[in-house]
Write an enzyme that holds these catalytic residues in place. Structure first.
Site, PDB file in Angstrom:
ATOM      1  N   ASP A 158      35.506  34.166  38.842  1.00 41.01           N
ATOM      2  CA  ASP A 158      34.232  34.830  38.556  1.00 41.01           C
ATOM      3  C   ASP A 158      33.111  34.225  39.379  1.00 41.01           C
ATOM      4  OD1 ASP A 158      32.203  36.291  37.454  1.00 41.01           O
ATOM      5  OD2 ASP A 158      32.141  35.188  35.566  1.00 41.01           O
TER       6      ASP A 158
ATOM      7  N   ASP B 152      29.556  39.811  42.749  1.00 45.00           N
ATOM      8  CA  ASP B 152      30.219  39.315  41.550  1.00 45.00           C
ATOM      9  C   ASP B 152      31.675  39.775  41.480  1.00 45.00           C
ATOM     10  OD1 ASP B 152      30.955  38.446  39.054  1.00 45.00           O
ATOM     11  OD2 ASP B 152      29.361  39.459  37.974  1.00 45.00           O
TER      12      ASP B 152
END
Length: 444
Positions: free
Chosen positions: A98, A302
């Site tokens: 992440d 992201d």
């Protein structure tokens, strides 16, 4: 003039050299959870709302004092995972990669509500485990799919051959999904045991140095880079986990991209997210007018977000260019369009123009048997006025179409065309050819 190598010998040397590239950098194979049937658009929208502060988390959860961080891809549609080990002797786990958060956490054997299919960290079996003490030892982080409460601790962490001996992470003893405890659609699915955050320290809820930065500070990397190839799952596969690309620590894998990597500096003085500034959008060749003021184009790159999220006005303008599209009445924030329509979108961040495959713009039917499909660019409402809040979140809908490099010095993001090896149309980087020729010269 040195004698020329026969083509057959050149080909053997070429293959040998490509294999030797793996010795220069560390490449972590990824897996991707797939299966569009389980994609829940409303859940995806809620998760990104909480992660980026578009809305408060559900009242049943205690929100962390520093805000919530959401893991958005832990469903059967798009989760990109890597393997790491923690403890002495090492215990191995699968975690979500992440780039939109900065903490590393695992579910522990004392977790009262964790997925029993996942390996759990057993701190009592690690000789190097040390739990923190004091008022700040226990912390809660709220994600879009739930929250995790745990003890801040240190232990030895190894990933891709790199080791940090005192990496702070969370030993979670409580897990409360947003969905009911009987649902399989919770924060930890299948064999996933936790998450590794790959952004900058200001996003860390544990006030710790992220794993990748600890390695960089210790001069473990040959380059201040992390490279991502996020591969989409085959449409014909119904497997829960399939090969999903390569994550490279300390550099980029030149066999996975074509041409040069275009790096653009982060448009902020103090990095938190991996930011870029969205400068232009086209839909089916038509230029879309978006708000290009500096605050309105701030975009978080992201890997932990499935979709692309943008401001309401700009997202509406994008879908206005698609014939017969309209806001979905079923999935808030989504737009629907005829499933037979090919939606070709490009994005630019001030340099090259990058295309998104129509298959990534179509996230599936609005309802079973519907002739309308939902689009991969959504809106979840307006953010606050905070200067560091992203207005755009550029997730895997875009990132599956490029090779991405996150560079720490100078802080920048790079994109490149995917090579044919990575499912693109370009040849492997010319750097590979150049290095191969130099290798041949040394051996002739």
């Amino acid at each position: 003039m040195p004698p020329r190598l026969p083509f057959s010998l050149f080909f053997i040397v070429w293959l040998t050299f490509l294999e030797s590239l793996a010795l220069d950098l560390v490449h972590v194979p990824l897996t991707r959870r797939s299966g569009a049937a389980s994609f829940d658009p409303n859940r995806e929208a809620l998760k990104v709302k909480v992660k980026y502060g578009f809305t408060d988390p559900p009242s049943r959860f205690r929100r962390a004092t520093s805000g919530g961080v959401d893991v958005t891809n832990q469903d059967d549609d798009s989760s990109f995972l890597g393997s790491l080990s923690i403890g002495t002797p090492p215990q191995t786990f699968t975690v979500v990669l992440d780039s939109g958060s900065s903490d590393l956490w695992l579910a522990s054997s004392s977790c009262t509500n964790c997925n029993t299919n996942a390996p759990l960290f057993q701190s009592d079996k690690s000789q190097s485990f040390q739990a923190s003490m004091g008022a700040d030892a226990e912390v809660t982080i709220t994600y879009g799919s739930g929250s995790v409460t745990g003890i801040v601790a240190t232990d030895t962490v190894t990933m891709g051959g790199f080791t940090v001996s005192s990496q702070t992470f969370r030993k979670y003893h409580s897990f409360i999904p947003i969905l009911t405890a009987t649902s399989t659609q919770n924060l930890l699915q299948g064999a996933i045991s936790g998450l590794i955050g790959l952004a900058f320290p200001p996003l860390s809820q544990t006030r710790s140095t992220p794993f990748w930065l600890a390695l960089l500070n210790a001069n473990e990397f040959s380059a201040a880079d992390m490279g991502f190839w996020l591969a989409r799952a085959p449409a014909s596969s119904n497997a829960a986990e399939v090969p999903g690309g390569v994550f490279t620590l300390g550099g980029a894998n030149a066999s996975l991209y074509s041409g040069d990597i275009e790096f653009l500096d982060l448009p902020v003085s103090t990095p938190s997210f991996w930011f870029q500034s969205l400068s232009a959008v086209t839909v089916n060749g038509q230029s879309i007018q978006i708000d290009t003021s500096s605050a309105s184009t701030l975009s978080a790159i992201d890997t932990g977000t499935t979709l692309i999220v943008g401001p309401p006005t700009d997202v509406a303008a994008i879908w206005a260019a698609v014939p017969n599209s309209s806001p979905s009445r079923i999935s808030s924030g989504f737009f629907r369009f005829p499933c037979t329509t090919q939606v070709n979108v490009t994005l630019s961040f001030g340099g090259k123009v990058w295309s998104i495959s129509p298959q990534d713009m179509n996230v599936g039917q609005e309802t079973p048997q519907s002739q309308f499909c939902l689009g991969g660019i959504i809106t979840v409402g307006s953010t606050g006025s905070g200067s560091g809040a992203p207005q755009w979140i550029i997730g895997d809908t875009f990132l599956k179409n490029v090779y991405t490099v996150l560079r720490a010095s100078p802080p920048s993001v790079g994109f490149a065309e995917l090579s044919t090896l990575a499912g693109g149309t370009g040849a492997a980087s010319l750097r590979v050819v150049s290095r191969c020729l130099r290798s041949i010269d040394r051996h002739t």
